[in-house]
Scaffold this motif. Structure first.
Motif, PDB file in Angstrom:
ATOM      1  N   ASP A 282       0.321  -1.365  -0.059  1.00 52.16           N
ATOM      2  CA  ASP A 282      -0.091   0.217  -0.004  1.00 52.16           C
ATOM      3  C   ASP A 282       1.115   1.530   0.077  1.00 52.16           C
ATOM      4  OD1 ASP A 282      -2.628   1.135  -0.338  1.00 52.16           O
ATOM      5  OD2 ASP A 282      -2.303   1.741   1.814  1.00 52.16           O
TER       6      ASP A 282
ATOM      7  N   SER B 228       2.156   0.139  -7.992  1.00 48.58           N
ATOM      8  CA  SER B 228       0.805  -0.802  -8.423  1.00 48.58           C
ATOM      9  C   SER B 228       0.187  -1.502  -9.305  1.00 48.58           C
ATOM     10  CB  SER B 228       0.166  -0.772  -7.008  1.00 48.58           C
ATOM     11  OG  SER B 228       0.309  -0.381  -6.056  1.00 48.58           O
TER      12      SER B 228
ATOM     13  N   THR C 167      -3.695  -3.827  -2.585  1.00 55.09           N
ATOM     14  CA  THR C 167      -4.612  -2.554  -2.509  1.00 55.09           C
ATOM     15  C   THR C 167      -5.186  -1.128  -2.118  1.00 55.09           C
ATOM     16  OG1 THR C 167      -3.135  -1.673   0.023  1.00 55.09           O
ATOM     17  CG2 THR C 167      -4.261  -3.823  -0.086  1.00 55.09           C
ATOM     18  N   ARG C 168      -4.055  -1.033  -3.008  1.00 58.06           N
ATOM     19  CA  ARG C 168      -4.696   0.875  -3.494  1.00 58.06           C
ATOM     20  C   ARG C 168      -5.616   0.371  -5.004  1.00 58.06           C
ATOM     21  NH1 ARG C 168      -2.372   5.226  -1.999  1.00 58.06           N
ATOM     22  NH2 ARG C 168      -1.372   5.230  -0.549  1.00 58.06           N
TER      23      ARG C 168
END
Length: 265
Positions: A8, A146, A162-163
């Motif tokens: 994250d 990400s 998670t982003r």
């Protein structure tokens, strides 16, 4: 004990006068700066003019940015960008393709070779060393963003991005590629300095093409597709575009081994 890694990381390093400075941009700049320094050392070993590294940096920098952007737009989403051409300029929104950069770099090196009346192979054999190192920085930037990750995995080093709203651990293919580039860089650089720059024309270029795009072809099997239409095919666009580079690399290695490229220098 968790068998995955929660990822994250904020892609924004800091803000300057209201402008977001991203880690990807910092790593991109670091790739060029380290490349400029390394090329200077390489040209010094060859007894060449130091200014060549400066000129080559600008030619390659423009080629990478323009080629990578056009490569993404034309290879992955041509229908959208051909109907919305101004969106091609929105680089901050993402979308760069290494295959497009590779083609543009070849054009840039041809122009530089004409400028200095020096063999095209001389420049290519040295620039591929720098490109391999740059690939490491760029893929680490992709990790921080990400993006360009792989399929779900149960391996203990799986990353949960998670982003992006992911809840399952995925293959960190950015890291796979980054370290394969780093290994390739070390191999090419050590061979160059072990031979004190006296390498056959095309040898380093051939190894780079086969190693870089061969690795890219294999890792693509673990990656999520970048465009939805790729899901309908056994090979994705990255693999399809890698095949010609691998074949060209094999041909270059053969010609280099026979000394044919030295005769054309």
């Amino acid at each position: 004990m968790l068998n995955f890694i929660i990822w994250d990381v904020n892609p924004v390093a800091f803000s300057l006068f209201g402008l977001e400075i991203r880690w990807y941009g910092i790593l991109f700049a670091l790739a060029f700066l380290s490349g400029w320094w390394l090329l200077g050392r390489i040209f010094k070993t060859d007894g060449q003019k130091a200014e060549m590294a400066d000129v080559l940096l600008w030619y390659v920098a423009v080629a990478v940015i323009v080629g990578a952007r056009l490569g993404h737009c034309l290879f992955y989403e041509p229908q959208w960008y051909l109907s919305h051409p101004l969106d091609i300029l929105k680089i901050r929104d993402g979308g760069l393709a290494s295959h497009g950069a590779a083609i543009a770099i070849l054009v840039a090196l041809w122009l530089v070779s004409r400028k200095y009346k020096t063999s095209f192979w001389y420049f290519l054999d040295r620039v591929v060393i720098v490109i391999a190192l740059s690939g490491f920085f760029i893929r680490m930037g992709n990790l921080i963003n990400s993006e360009i990750y792989g399929h779900a995995t149960s391996l203990p080093w799986g990353f949960v991005f998670t982003r992006n709203g992911e809840i399952l651990p995925k293959h960190p293919t950015q890291i796979y590629e980054a370290f394969s580039y780093l290994i390739l860089f070390a191999f090419l650089l050590l061979h160059f300095f072990r031979k004190k720059g006296n390498v056959r024309n095309g040898l380093l270029s051939g190894w780079f093409l086969v190693g870089c795009f061969g690795m890219r072809f294999l890792i693509e099997f673990l990656k999520e597709v970048q465009a939805d239409w790729e899901s309908a095919y056994w090979l994705d666009m990255g693999q399809i575009l890698s095949i010609p580079f691998i074949l060209v690399g094999i041909v270059i290695l053969f010609l280099s081994h026979k000394g044919i490229l030295d005769k054309k220098s």
